[in-house]
Write an enzyme that holds these catalytic residues in place. Structure first.
Site, short mmCIF file in Angstrom:
data_model
loop_
_atom_site.label_atom_id
_atom_site.label_comp_id
_atom_site.label_asym_id
_atom_site.label_seq_id
_atom_site.Cartn_x
_atom_site.Cartn_y
_atom_site.Cartn_z
N HIS A 31 -2.08 -2.23 -1.04
CA HIS A 31 -1.05 -1.18 -1.03
C HIS A 31 0.14 -1.55 -0.16
O HIS A 31 1.20 -0.94 -0.27
CB HIS A 31 -1.67 0.15 -0.57
CG HIS A 31 -2.62 0.73 -1.57
ND1 HIS A 31 -2.28 1.76 -2.40
CD2 HIS A 31 -3.89 0.37 -1.92
CE1 HIS A 31 -3.31 2.04 -3.20
NE2 HIS A 31 -4.30 1.22 -2.92
N ASP B 292 8.04 -1.83 3.20
CA ASP B 292 7.12 -0.85 2.61
C ASP B 292 6.54 -1.43 1.33
O ASP B 292 7.28 -2.01 0.53
CB ASP B 292 7.89 0.45 2.28
CG ASP B 292 7.04 1.70 2.48
OD1 ASP B 292 5.80 1.60 2.38
OD2 ASP B 292 7.63 2.76 2.74
#
Ligand code: GDG
Length: 465
Positions: free
Chosen positions: A161, A366
């Protein structure tokens, strides 16, 4: 895509650090996988929220819910070394290009390895021959290698992720290249973005000496592994519906026209670029006196990983900055920054997105960033808000119609805030429609289907079926 998630005969076994409990708000990932888990009689396995005194190799059934959930329990020492220590004080900072915040302790590394070995033993006991395994995230990187060591030859997929670091960044942690060996134990490794695949290629070929047989197919020590980008999505249709309902239920006076609202929503994490966001807003206010009292920033930043030093530091820094900006600019009718250090209910969040004219999503690094996607999905298509998005969010690859910024450049963010505030409605609608098309096509159901179909293909190729 046939919508079946490449459903084979076997069950889907999902593994993540934390087991999803009913108490949590329904996240997109759990919703997307619930369907396959339910249909295949699958199981979600993860750590129970509470720790135990003695290490135990049993799984506890968690009652309720549409699919089976089995929890293992960690001791407080394991939790400290594996979770707070190696996972969140080494892997997280290194994977987010912040090796300067790494706190490497040899004992934590050992605990991380030992916990993964223990989870492998526990999982091996419940496995059946036809099961497919899907492991999530950096807490469980060595798990597949440990399963292979126990003789498990089931299809194993892994999804990361977070971003994947460059070969150079990986070398900032001791034994960084062992991660490449761990990756090779899977049939399929899914990353968020193309840039991550480029980084992984560098690490696998240059650090570990793997051979790239064809694009995204790696070979090392007799094992083959396929690696590709599967950008995670949200449950777009559901979020749009939720935002519409929640907007109507917002307390009155949240937005008082002609005042404009900017929103930020982030776990309070140093990767999210919150201090630079606040500084950019201060810079904007310095330059644009006309906009004083006409625009404010609502920042929701619930706490996470409290007790890890870097997180305590960022909290202090941010509180200081918010105080300074408000001290310099606020008057009796206007507070430029409202900073909420508490979680907000999901419905309220959805309504607030819809009430906002701008979202400031400015992470320094991110994996994907789902807030960017949720904000867009929540908008009124007739009069949508504008997304300001960091080029370092994985989402930027899929969302070029956002106002893309360099989060380190406060001048650029300030300029784009003005662009967003003054953007004509026709342009806002055009950008929003283009973004929604992508969010509709590549939602979280598309994502889980694409991953599981690729996993079936990759493991069939390995066993020659
Ligand atoms: C990791 C990766 C990747 C936030 N505050 C509240 C709240 N949230 C929800 C948001 C969103 C989620 O949490 C945050 O997701 P992000 O994607 O923005 O970021 P991470 O938590 O860092 O997630 C990231 C993601 O995994 C998925 O692969 O995109 O890159 O770092 O859904 O809405 N939800 C509620 N109250 C809050 O106060 N209810």
């Amino acid at each position: 895509m046939d919508g079946s998630g490449g459903l084979g005969r076997g069950r889907l076994i999902c593994l993540s650090n934390r087991i999803p409990t009913g108490a949590e708000p329904s996240g997109g990932l759990v919703v997307a996988l619930a369907d396959v888990l339910e249909r295949s009689g699958g199981i979600w396995i993860g750590a129970a929220p509470e720790t135990t005194d003695q290490p135990e190799d049993d799984l506890t059934e968690i009652e309720g819910g549409a699919f089976r959930r089995l929890a293992f329990r960690l001791t407080a020492a394991e939790q400290e070394g594996y979770y707070a220590g190696f996972s969140n004080s080494v892997l997280w900072p290194v994977f987010h290009d912040r090796a300067d915040l790494m706190e490497f302790r040899r004992e934590d590394h050992e605990t991380y390895r030992a916990v993964n070995r223990r989870i492998a033993r526990i999982v091996a006991k419940v496995l059946r021959r036809e099961d497919r395994i899907w492991i999530h995230d950096y807490h469980l990187l060595p798990l597949a290698a440990e399963l292979r060591r126990l003789g498990v030859e089931n299809p194993i997929g892994f999804f990361l992720h977070t971003p994947f670091p460059t070969a150079l960044a990986l070398q900032s942690m001791p034994q960084g290249n062992e991660i490449c060996g761990w990756l090779m134990a899977h049939d399929l490794v899914g990353l968020q973005a193309q840039r991550d695949c480029v980084h992984a290629r560098g690490a696998l070929t240059r650090l570990a000496g793997a051979e790239e047989l064809e694009e995204g197919l790696y070979a090392l020590d007799g094992r083959r592994m396929r690696l590709a980008a599967f950008p995670i999505g949200i449950d777009t249709a559901d979020f749009t519906r939720l935002a519409g309902q929640a907007f109507d239920r917002l307390p009155p006076g949240i937005v008082k026209p002609p005042r404009q609202l900017m929103i930020g929503v982030d776990r309070l994490d140093y990767s999210k670029g919150l201090p630079n966001r606040f500084r950019a807003f201060r810079h904007f206010l310095d330059l644009q006196e006309d906009w004083h009292r006409r625009v404010s920033l609502l920042q929701i930043a619930p706490p996470t990983r409290e007790g890890v030093k870097a997180y305590d530091d960022i909290r202090e820094e941010l509180e200081g900055l918010a105080g300074k900006v408000n001290g310099a600019f606020a008057d009796i009718t206007w507070t430029p920054i409202r900073y909420i250090h508490r979680p907000v209910p999901r419905e309220t969040l959805a309504g607030l997105y819809r009430a906002s004219h701008i979202a400031l999503v400015t992470p320094l690094m991110d994996g994907m960033n789902l807030v960017a996607k949720e904000f867009v999905a929540a908008q009124d298509p007739e009069d949508p808000g504008v997304l300001i998005l960091s080029r370092f969010a994985g989402a930027a690859e899929q969302m070029p119609e956002a106002l893309i910024v360099n989060p380190h450049d406060e001048g650029e963010i300030a300029a784009q805030i003005l662009t967003a505030l003054t953007m004509p409605r026709s342009e806002r609608r055009r950008r929003h429609a283009a973004l929604m098309e992508g969010l509709g096509a590549q939602d979280v159901h598309w994502w889980s289907d694409a991953f599981l179909t690729a996993l079936t293909g990759a493991s069939a190729a390995r066993v020659g079926r």
